[in-house]
Design a protein around this motif. Structure first.
Motif, PDB file in Angstrom:
ATOM      1  N   ILE A  53       0.845  -1.195   0.000  1.00  0.00           N
ATOM      2  CA  ILE A  53       0.000   0.000   0.000  1.00  0.00           C
ATOM      3  C   ILE A  53       0.883   1.250   0.000  1.00  0.00           C
ATOM      4  O   ILE A  53       0.666   2.183  -0.767  1.00  0.00           O
ATOM      5  N   GLY A  54       1.895   1.267   0.849  1.00  0.00           N
ATOM      6  CA  GLY A  54       2.818   2.400   0.893  1.00  0.00           C
ATOM      7  C   GLY A  54       3.556   2.589  -0.419  1.00  0.00           C
ATOM      8  O   GLY A  54       3.748   3.711  -0.892  1.00  0.00           O
ATOM      9  N   TRP A  55       3.967   1.488  -1.037  1.00  0.00           N
ATOM     10  CA  TRP A  55       4.681   1.534  -2.315  1.00  0.00           C
ATOM     11  C   TRP A  55       3.790   2.144  -3.399  1.00  0.00           C
ATOM     12  O   TRP A  55       4.239   2.970  -4.189  1.00  0.00           O
ATOM     13  N   LEU A  56       2.524   1.735  -3.428  1.00  0.00           N
ATOM     14  CA  LEU A  56       1.591   2.291  -4.407  1.00  0.00           C
ATOM     15  C   LEU A  56       1.417   3.803  -4.205  1.00  0.00           C
ATOM     16  O   LEU A  56       1.377   4.563  -5.171  1.00  0.00           O
ATOM     17  N   HIS A  70      16.353   9.566  -2.695  1.00  0.00           N
ATOM     18  CA  HIS A  70      17.236   8.918  -1.725  1.00  0.00           C
ATOM     19  C   HIS A  70      17.180   9.635  -0.367  1.00  0.00           C
ATOM     20  O   HIS A  70      17.306   9.012   0.669  1.00  0.00           O
ATOM     21  N   TRP A  71      16.959  10.942  -0.387  1.00  0.00           N
ATOM     22  CA  TRP A  71      16.806  11.678   0.861  1.00  0.00           C
ATOM     23  C   TRP A  71      15.507  11.294   1.562  1.00  0.00           C
ATOM     24  O   TRP A  71      15.455  11.190   2.796  1.00  0.00           O
ATOM     25  N   ILE A  72      14.456  11.072   0.771  1.00  0.00           N
ATOM     26  CA  ILE A  72      13.174  10.661   1.356  1.00  0.00           C
ATOM     27  C   ILE A  72      13.319   9.306   2.037  1.00  0.00           C
ATOM     28  O   ILE A  72      12.878   9.117   3.172  1.00  0.00           O
ATOM     29  N   ALA A  73      13.953   8.360   1.334  1.00  0.00           N
ATOM     30  CA  ALA A  73      14.170   7.032   1.919  1.00  0.00           C
ATOM     31  C   ALA A  73      15.011   7.143   3.185  1.00  0.00           C
ATOM     32  O   ALA A  73      14.706   6.511   4.206  1.00  0.00           O
ATOM     33  N   PHE A  74      16.061   7.975   3.141  1.00  0.00           N
ATOM     34  CA  PHE A  74      16.935   8.175   4.297  1.00  0.00           C
ATOM     35  C   PHE A  74      16.156   8.745   5.489  1.00  0.00           C
ATOM     36  O   PHE A  74      16.258   8.246   6.614  1.00  0.00           O
ATOM     37  N   VAL A  75      15.365   9.777   5.250  1.00  0.00           N
ATOM     38  CA  VAL A  75      14.605  10.419   6.330  1.00  0.00           C
ATOM     39  C   VAL A  75      13.547   9.464   6.896  1.00  0.00           C
ATOM     40  O   VAL A  75      13.396   9.340   8.120  1.00  0.00           O
ATOM     41  N   LEU A  76      12.807   8.772   6.008  1.00  0.00           N
ATOM     42  CA  LEU A  76      11.780   7.843   6.488  1.00  0.00           C
ATOM     43  C   LEU A  76      12.387   6.714   7.318  1.00  0.00           C
ATOM     44  O   LEU A  76      11.899   6.402   8.412  1.00  0.00           O
ATOM     45  N   LEU A  77      13.441   6.094   6.786  1.00  0.00           N
ATOM     46  CA  LEU A  77      14.073   4.989   7.517  1.00  0.00           C
ATOM     47  C   LEU A  77      14.679   5.484   8.831  1.00  0.00           C
ATOM     48  O   LEU A  77      14.555   4.825   9.867  1.00  0.00           O
ATOM     49  N   MET A 122       4.337   0.289   6.121  1.00  0.00           N
ATOM     50  CA  MET A 122       3.717   1.107   5.080  1.00  0.00           C
ATOM     51  C   MET A 122       4.635   2.271   4.710  1.00  0.00           C
ATOM     52  O   MET A 122       4.817   2.582   3.535  1.00  0.00           O
ATOM     53  N   ALA A 123       5.234   2.883   5.719  1.00  0.00           N
ATOM     54  CA  ALA A 123       6.169   3.975   5.458  1.00  0.00           C
ATOM     55  C   ALA A 123       7.396   3.460   4.698  1.00  0.00           C
ATOM     56  O   ALA A 123       7.914   4.145   3.810  1.00  0.00           O
ATOM     57  N   ILE A 124       7.850   2.260   5.014  1.00  0.00           N
ATOM     58  CA  ILE A 124       8.965   1.662   4.272  1.00  0.00           C
ATOM     59  C   ILE A 124       8.562   1.490   2.813  1.00  0.00           C
ATOM     60  O   ILE A 124       9.345   1.748   1.902  1.00  0.00           O
ATOM     61  N   GLY A 125       7.335   1.050   2.578  1.00  0.00           N
ATOM     62  CA  GLY A 125       6.843   0.898   1.208  1.00  0.00           C
ATOM     63  C   GLY A 125       6.876   2.205   0.441  1.00  0.00           C
ATOM     64  O   GLY A 125       7.252   2.238  -0.735  1.00  0.00           O
ATOM     65  N   VAL A 126       6.512   3.307   1.102  1.00  0.00           N
ATOM     66  CA  VAL A 126       6.586   4.619   0.461  1.00  0.00           C
ATOM     67  C   VAL A 126       8.029   4.909   0.069  1.00  0.00           C
ATOM     68  O   VAL A 126       8.315   5.324  -1.061  1.00  0.00           O
ATOM     69  N   GLY A 127       8.952   4.683   0.972  1.00  0.00           N
ATOM     70  CA  GLY A 127      10.368   4.921   0.683  1.00  0.00           C
ATOM     71  C   GLY A 127      10.903   4.030  -0.422  1.00  0.00           C
ATOM     72  O   GLY A 127      11.700   4.463  -1.260  1.00  0.00           O
ATOM     73  N   LEU A 128      10.455   2.780  -0.465  1.00  0.00           N
ATOM     74  CA  LEU A 128      10.936   1.838  -1.479  1.00  0.00           C
ATOM     75  C   LEU A 128      10.401   2.160  -2.873  1.00  0.00           C
ATOM     76  O   LEU A 128      10.971   1.722  -3.873  1.00  0.00           O
ATOM     77  N   ALA A 129       9.325   2.919  -2.947  1.00  0.00           N
ATOM     78  CA  ALA A 129       8.764   3.295  -4.245  1.00  0.00           C
ATOM     79  C   ALA A 129       9.760   4.124  -5.051  1.00  0.00           C
ATOM     80  O   ALA A 129       9.686   4.173  -6.277  1.00  0.00           O
ATOM     81  N   PHE A 130      10.718   4.740  -4.371  1.00  0.00           N
ATOM     82  CA  PHE A 130      11.686   5.600  -5.040  1.00  0.00           C
ATOM     83  C   PHE A 130      12.978   4.858  -5.372  1.00  0.00           C
ATOM     84  O   PHE A 130      13.910   5.453  -5.900  1.00  0.00           O
ATOM     85  N   LEU A 131      13.043   3.576  -5.049  1.00  0.00           N
ATOM     86  CA  LEU A 131      14.239   2.790  -5.299  1.00  0.00           C
ATOM     87  C   LEU A 131      13.930   1.710  -6.337  1.00  0.00           C
ATOM     88  O   LEU A 131      12.780   1.365  -6.566  1.00  0.00           O
ATOM     89  N   ASP A 132      14.977   1.163  -6.908  1.00  0.00           N
ATOM     90  CA  ASP A 132      14.820   0.079  -7.873  1.00  0.00           C
ATOM     91  C   ASP A 132      14.739  -1.243  -7.106  1.00  0.00           C
ATOM     92  O   ASP A 132      15.753  -1.890  -6.856  1.00  0.00           O
ATOM     93  N   ALA A 139       7.859  -7.359   0.217  1.00  0.00           N
ATOM     94  CA  ALA A 139       6.656  -7.607   1.017  1.00  0.00           C
ATOM     95  C   ALA A 139       6.612  -9.059   1.493  1.00  0.00           C
ATOM     96  O   ALA A 139       6.263  -9.333   2.654  1.00  0.00           O
ATOM     97  N   LEU A 140       6.975  -9.990   0.627  1.00  0.00           N
ATOM     98  CA  LEU A 140       6.995 -11.406   1.004  1.00  0.00           C
ATOM     99  C   LEU A 140       8.011 -11.661   2.113  1.00  0.00           C
ATOM    100  O   LEU A 140       7.719 -12.353   3.091  1.00  0.00           O
ATOM    101  N   VAL A 141       9.197 -11.079   1.979  1.00  0.00           N
ATOM    102  CA  VAL A 141      10.234 -11.257   2.995  1.00  0.00           C
ATOM    103  C   VAL A 141       9.776 -10.654   4.324  1.00  0.00           C
ATOM    104  O   VAL A 141       9.927 -11.272   5.377  1.00  0.00           O
TER     105      VAL A 141
END
Length: 192
Positions: A53-56, A70-77, A122-132, A139-141
């Protein structure tokens, strides 16, 4: 993201659920393996759905923030890591004595607890949306790590008590901060 990073994210996302499971296991009257597996499955499914859901949500906004993703992922994590560390350092609130065993450990109680511990996923999913990264694999892991950790947490709850669960949450927070710093470092060094 490397397979090791994905596994570490899965572990980090499952530590707050593990902490909750240790507490539930300590409160349950001699938890049995089927009870622990049921709770693990509930938590694991919820924890696997929320990063998608966060990724979407993140993908919908990705075209607007590609330059600083990358800054968004850094700040969220980092923020989630700090939040988990602070939560791990706080003393646990005592539960009311008037609730019955069944109502505290029934499906809906477990689902609500599972959802509460999966907000960070969910927040991790948002951050991962910006990464490859393939969100289905992540999600499975996360879901499998959570299912395993919750099952173990409930079974070990009587032995470990709440202290070990809180320490696990602190470790998970530190791991998230390290992953955030690694993502930022990789992106900043690739630019030059």
């Amino acid at each position: 993201m490397s397979p090791l990073s994905i596994l570490l994210v899965g572990f980090a996302m499952s530590t707050d659920a593990f902490a909750a499971a240790v507490g539930k296991g300590a409160a349950m009257n001699k938890p049995r393996l089927p009870d622990a597996l049921r709770a693990g499955l509930i938590f694991g499914v919820i924890e696997a759905i929320t990063p998608i859901i966060g990724w979407l949500l993140g993908r919908a906004a990705s075209q607007y923030v590609e330059a600083f993703d990358h800054w968004i992922a850094f700040v969220l994590l980092g923020a989630l890591g700090i939040h988990m560390i602070v939560a791990g350092l706080k003393p646990e609130e005592a539960e009311g004595e008037d609730s019955t065993e069944k109502s505290r450990h029934g499906f809906w109680a477990l689902a609500v607890t599972g959802f509460a511990t999966s907000i960070d996923a969910m927040a991790i999913g948002v951050g991962l949306a910006f990464l490859d990264v393939h969100i289905g694999v992540v999600a499975l892991v996360i879901g499998l790590c959570t299912m395993t950790m919750v099952t173990a947490g409930i079974m070990l709850g009587r032995v470990l008590g709440n202290l070990a669960g809180k320490r696990a949450e602190i470790v998970g927070g530190v791991i998230l901060i390290i992953i955030g710093c690694t993502i930022l470092y990789e992106h900043l060094t690739a630019v030059g």
